[in-house]
Design an enzyme around this catalytic site. Structure first.
Site, PDB file in Angstrom:
ATOM      1  N   GLY A 180       1.894 -29.288 -12.662  1.00 19.15           N
ATOM      2  CA  GLY A 180       1.800 -28.841 -11.272  1.00 19.15           C
ATOM      3  C   GLY A 180       0.382 -28.466 -10.907  1.00 19.15           C
ATOM      4  O   GLY A 180      -0.572 -28.818 -11.601  1.00 19.15           O
ATOM      5  N   ASN A 181       0.220 -27.769  -9.800  1.00 20.50           N
ATOM      6  CA  ASN A 181      -1.100 -27.291  -9.392  1.00 20.50           C
ATOM      7  C   ASN A 181      -0.959 -25.913  -8.747  1.00 20.50           C
ATOM      8  O   ASN A 181       0.141 -25.371  -8.644  1.00 20.50           O
ATOM      9  CB  ASN A 181      -1.771 -28.290  -8.444  1.00 20.50           C
ATOM     10  N   HIS A 182      -2.071 -25.366  -8.298  1.00 24.89           N
ATOM     11  CA  HIS A 182      -2.100 -23.981  -7.827  1.00 24.89           C
ATOM     12  C   HIS A 182      -1.823 -23.815  -6.330  1.00 24.89           C
ATOM     13  O   HIS A 182      -1.980 -22.721  -5.796  1.00 24.89           O
ATOM     14  CB  HIS A 182      -3.456 -23.342  -8.151  1.00 24.89           C
TER      15      HIS A 182
END
Length: 397
Positions: A205-207
Site C-alpha cells: 500500500g501507500n501512505h
C-alpha cells in the site's frame, strides 16, 4: 445551506415542526427557530430549543432581562428562511408588509431565500384573499412549498394541509441546488490508497490518507454537483450527505468502479494514490517466515487515469494528480499529455507541508495549454476550492 431560520406559526400543523427541526439538524444545518405567540399554544418553545440546540425567539425582547432578539441580525445570519406552518394570517401579514411580531419582522429583514409552507383549512386556502396573498408573495421572490391534499383538521378533505417535514427538506434542498454553479453536473472523484494483497493478511500500500480527495468531493457537493466518490481504504468520512460513496480495496476494484460510473459523468477528478504494481500471485494462506529473503513477483496494474483518458468523450473533463520528488514539472507535463488530461494537479514532496497525511497542501495546476498556476501552502479544504473552481470554469465554459 448551513444557517436556517424556521418560522413556526399558530397552526395544528406546528407539531410537525419538531420533526422538521430534527431533519434539518441531521442534514447539517444550524437551525434557529422563531415562533409566533400563538404557535406556543401548539408546541412548546422548550421542545424546539432542545431539538435545535439554540434558543427560540418569540418576542422582540424579554421584559424581565431586557434581552433583545435582533431581527435584523437574524435576517442577515440566515442562508434560508422556512416558514412552516405558514397560516393564512401570517401570509397576509407577509404579503402586506406588516410586522407586529418577531417572526414577520425577521421575514422583512431576511436577505436570503424565503420558503413558506401553507397550512390551513380548505375554505381558507381557496379564499380569494389567500390566493392573492400567495401570488403576491411569489411575485416578491418567495418560494411556496405546495400544500398537500388529504384530511384536514376540520374533518374536510382537500388541499391545505402542510407538506410533510421530509417533503419540505427535499423541496428546499432541490431548490437551493438549482442556484448552485454545479447544479445538474455529475462528477466522479477518487480518493485514498489502494491495497494490493500479498496473502490473506498482508498487502502492498501507500501512505495516502484520502483527505485531499474527500475535501474535493465535499466541495463539489456543496457547489451542487452530484458526486460519486470511489475510495480506497481510509478512515475519512464525507461532510456532505448527498455524496454517493463506493468503497474499494485494490486497483482492479477501483478501475471497475470508475469504468461503471465514468460514461455518465461530466468530469472526473482522480486524486487516489493507485498502486502501479500488484503481486502476480496472491498466496491463499499466510506466508510463513522461513528464509532470510522473500521475493515477490509484481505485475503492472491497469493505468486507470490513462484508460479513462482514452475513453474520454467530447465535453468531459478529466483531472489527474502528480506527486513528485524530482523533475516535478517535467514529469507532470508528461503525465498530462500522455493521459489526455484537461489539467493536472502537481505537488512535490520537496515542499514542506505538502503530500500525504497532513492537513495542508501546496499545488501547481498545469492545464492542457501548459498554462501554469502556482498556489501558496493552504489547508486541503482551501486547495480543494482552488481545484473545484478550475473544474467549474472548464465545465461552464
Amino acid at each position: 445551506m448551513k444557517n436556517i431560520i424556521l418560522g413556526v406559526c399558530g397552526s395544528i400543523a406546528a407539531y410537525k415542526s419538531a420533526t422538521l427541526v430534527r431533519l434539518l439538524v441531521k442534514a447539517g444545518a444550524n437551525v434557529r427557530v422563531v415562533m409566533s405567540a400563538d404557535a406556543t399554544s401548539f408546541i412548546t418553545p422548550l421542545t424546539l430549543a432542545t431539538l435545535s440546540k439554540n434558543p427560540v425567539g418569540i418576542e422582540y425582547f424579554k421584559a424581565d432581562t431586557g434581552e433583545w432578539n435582533n431581527h435584523v441580525e437574524l435576517g442577515l445570519w440566515a442562508d434560508a428562511m422556512i416558514i412552516a406552518p405558514a397560516t393564512a394570517n401570517t401570509l397576509a401579514k407577509m404579503a402586506n408588509g406588516l410586522c407586529d411580531n418577531l417572526l414577520t419582522a425577521v421575514y422583512l429583514s431576511a436577505k436570503c431565500p424565503v420558503y413558506f409552507a401553507p397550512a390551513m383549512d380548505l375554505d381558507m386556502w381557496l379564499h380569494p384573499a389567500t390566493r392573492q396573498n400567495v401570488i403576491r408573495l411569489q411575485a416578491f421572490g418567495n418560494i411556496m412549498i405546495p400544500p398537500g391534499n388529504g384530511e384536514l383538521a376540520s374533518g374536510l378533505h382537500g388541499e391545505g394541509r402542510m407538506a410533510e417535514p421530509e417533503e419540505i427538506v427535499a423541496f428546499v434542498d432541490a431548490e437551493s441546488k438549482k442556484k448552485l454553479v454545479l447544479a445538474g453536473k455529475k462528477i466522479l472523484v477518487t480518493a485514498g490508497p489502494t491495497y494490493e494483497a500479498i496473502d490473506p493478511v498482508r498487502f502492498i500500500g501507500n501512505h495516502s490518507s484520502g483527505k485531499m480527495g474527500f475535501a474535493i468531493a465535499d466541495e463539489l457537493a456543496s457547489m451542487g454537483a452530484d458526486v460519486t466518490l470511489v475510495t480506497g481504504p481510509t478512515a475519512q468520512t464525507s461532510k456532505q450527505k448527498t455524496i454517493k460513496r463506493i468503497d474499494v480495496t485494490s486497483a482492479a476494484q477501483m478501475l471497475e468502479a470508475c469504468l461503471a460510473v465514468y460514461p455518465g459523468v461530466n468530469a472526473a477528478i482522480m486524486s487516489a494514490a493507485v498502486a502501479d504494481y500488484t503481486p502476480a500471485e496472491v498466496a491463499e494462506q499466510k506466508i510463513k517466515k522461513q528464509d532470510e529473503e522473500l521475493s515477490i513477483q509484481l505485475k503492472k496494474t491497469t493505468d486507470i487515469l490513462k484508460t479513462l483518458g482514452q475513453q474520454k468523450a467530447a465535453g468531459q473533463i478529466l483531472v489527474g494528480f502528480a506527486l513528485e520528488t524530482n523533475d516535478e514539472e517535467l514529469n507532470a507535463i508528461s503525465k498530462l499529455q500522455k493521459k489526455n488530461l484537461d489539467f493536472i494537479v502537481l505537488n512535490s514532496l520537496n515542499d514542506a507541508g505538502a503530500g500525504f497525511k497532513g492537513d495542508t497542501n501546496k499545488i501547481t495546476i498545469i492545464d492542457s495549454a501548459l498554462h501554469k498556476t502556482m498556489f501558496d501552502l493552504k489547508s486541503k479544504e482551501a486547495v480543494a476550492r482552488d481545484i473545484c473552481d478550475k473544474v467549474t470554469q472548464l465545465l461552464n465554459g
